[in-house]
Motif scaffolding. Structure first.
Motif, PDB file in Angstrom:
ATOM      1  N   HIS A  34       0.522  -1.113   0.012  1.00  0.00           N
ATOM      2  CA  HIS A  34      -0.278   0.102   0.054  1.00  0.00           C
ATOM      3  C   HIS A  34       0.691   1.059  -0.070  1.00  0.00           C
ATOM      4  N   ASP A  35       2.535   1.149  -0.217  1.00  0.00           N
ATOM      5  CA  ASP A  35       3.085   2.241  -0.489  1.00  0.00           C
ATOM      6  C   ASP A  35       2.788   2.867  -1.931  1.00  0.00           C
ATOM      7  N   ALA A  41       6.068   3.495  -8.631  1.00  0.00           N
ATOM      8  CA  ALA A  41       6.856   3.011  -9.241  1.00  0.00           C
ATOM      9  C   ALA A  41       6.714   1.839 -10.498  1.00  0.00           C
ATOM     10  N   GLN A  42       5.754   1.313  -9.765  1.00  0.00           N
ATOM     11  CA  GLN A  42       5.690   0.149 -11.006  1.00  0.00           C
ATOM     12  C   GLN A  42       4.805   0.724 -11.836  1.00  0.00           C
ATOM     13  N   LEU A  43       4.141   1.221 -11.895  1.00  0.00           N
ATOM     14  CA  LEU A  43       3.388   1.852 -12.598  1.00  0.00           C
ATOM     15  C   LEU A  43       4.560   3.122 -13.866  1.00  0.00           C
ATOM     16  N   VAL A  44       5.651   3.343 -13.225  1.00  0.00           N
ATOM     17  CA  VAL A  44       6.227   4.012 -14.098  1.00  0.00           C
ATOM     18  C   VAL A  44       7.075   2.753 -15.197  1.00  0.00           C
ATOM     19  N   ALA A  45       7.496   1.659 -14.193  1.00  0.00           N
ATOM     20  CA  ALA A  45       7.910   0.696 -14.917  1.00  0.00           C
ATOM     21  C   ALA A  45       7.194  -0.111 -15.534  1.00  0.00           C
ATOM     22  N   LEU A  46       5.164  -0.366 -15.917  1.00  0.00           N
ATOM     23  CA  LEU A  46       4.524  -0.350 -16.390  1.00  0.00           C
ATOM     24  C   LEU A  46       5.023   0.066 -17.869  1.00  0.00           C
ATOM     25  N   GLU A  61      -2.932  -1.752 -19.869  1.00  0.00           N
ATOM     26  CA  GLU A  61      -4.618  -1.233 -19.422  1.00  0.00           C
ATOM     27  C   GLU A  61      -4.517  -2.532 -18.133  1.00  0.00           C
ATOM     28  N   ARG A  62      -4.718  -2.837 -17.926  1.00  0.00           N
ATOM     29  CA  ARG A  62      -5.580  -4.366 -17.273  1.00  0.00           C
ATOM     30  C   ARG A  62      -4.725  -4.243 -15.886  1.00  0.00           C
ATOM     31  N   GLU A  63      -3.846  -4.099 -16.181  1.00  0.00           N
ATOM     32  CA  GLU A  63      -2.505  -3.798 -14.904  1.00  0.00           C
ATOM     33  C   GLU A  63      -2.158  -2.390 -14.366  1.00  0.00           C
ATOM     34  N   ARG A  70      -5.529   0.182  -6.144  1.00  0.00           N
ATOM     35  CA  ARG A  70      -4.345   0.174  -4.807  1.00  0.00           C
ATOM     36  C   ARG A  70      -3.557   1.787  -4.797  1.00  0.00           C
ATOM     37  N   LEU A  71      -3.533   1.977  -5.466  1.00  0.00           N
ATOM     38  CA  LEU A  71      -2.485   3.845  -4.971  1.00  0.00           C
ATOM     39  C   LEU A  71      -4.179   5.162  -4.757  1.00  0.00           C
TER      40      LEU A  71
END
Length: 82
Positions: A34-35, A41-46, A61-63, A70-71
């Motif tokens: 939940h951080d 960072a995961q969105l940037v990597a995606l 789009e799904r991810e 979650r954000l």
């Protein structure tokens, strides 16, 4: 804890130690899950994976929707998880 109780429950000490470690690992995983910084960072990597052609637009789009949910949860309901 009294002396007698301590001696009688001594064989359970390794089990209590394992439970304590498992609780600490779970707490750390919950914090990371939940951080907002981790989620960003995961969105940037995606986005990078999409630009590199590693994933399809549908997968992206799904991810992305999952990460944004979650954000949103991290910002809107931090006290409801506890």
């Amino acid at each position: 804890m009294g002396l007698i109780t301590g001696l009688l429950t001594l064989p359970l000490a390794p089990v209590r130690g394992v439970i304590w470690v498992a609780e600490k690992v779970n707490e750390a995983a919950e914090r990371e899950l939940h951080d907002p910084a981790v989620l960003r960072a995961q969105l940037v990597a995606l986005n990078q994976e999409l630009e590199d052609g590693d994933i399809s637009q549908e997968e992206f789009e799904r991810e992305e929707e999952r990460l944004l949910d979650r954000l949103h949860e991290a910002f809107c309901a931090p006290n409801e998880r506890r």
